[in-house]
Design a protein around this motif. Structure first.
Motif, short mmCIF file in Angstrom:
data_model
loop_
_atom_site.label_atom_id
_atom_site.label_comp_id
_atom_site.label_asym_id
_atom_site.label_seq_id
_atom_site.Cartn_x
_atom_site.Cartn_y
_atom_site.Cartn_z
N LYS A 106 6.25 -11.22 -8.07
CA LYS A 106 5.10 -10.40 -7.74
C LYS A 106 5.45 -8.93 -7.53
CE LYS A 106 2.47 -14.17 -5.88
NZ LYS A 106 1.70 -14.70 -4.79
N THR A 109 1.98 -7.72 -8.00
CA THR A 109 1.05 -7.17 -7.01
C THR A 109 1.40 -5.72 -6.64
OG1 THR A 109 2.38 -8.08 -5.21
CG2 THR A 109 0.54 -9.42 -6.03
N SER A 110 2.59 -5.26 -7.03
CA SER A 110 2.96 -3.88 -6.70
C SER A 110 3.81 -3.28 -7.81
CB SER A 110 3.74 -3.82 -5.40
OG SER A 110 4.13 -2.49 -5.12
#
Length: 50
Positions: free
Chosen positions: A5, A33-34
């Motif tokens: 992620k 996610t980042s």
């Protein structure tokens, strides 16, 4: 690697001589996610084509 992620965080950070990334369109970022600072200090990189 489905569960990765945050691998994109700082991935190309500090790659000052990087001017292009061949095959970046093939990166599967669906679970990421980042992408924080992914290209930080990659000053030679001007264009990214997806």
């Amino acid at each position: 690697m489905k569960k990765v992620k945050d691998m994109m965080m700082y991935m190309f950070n500090g790659c000052a001589g990087l001017s292009k990334i061949k095959g970046i369109e093939n990166l599967n970022t669906t679970s990421v996610t980042s992408m924080e600072n992914m290209f930080h200090y990659s000053d030679a990189l001007n264009i990214i084509k997806f």
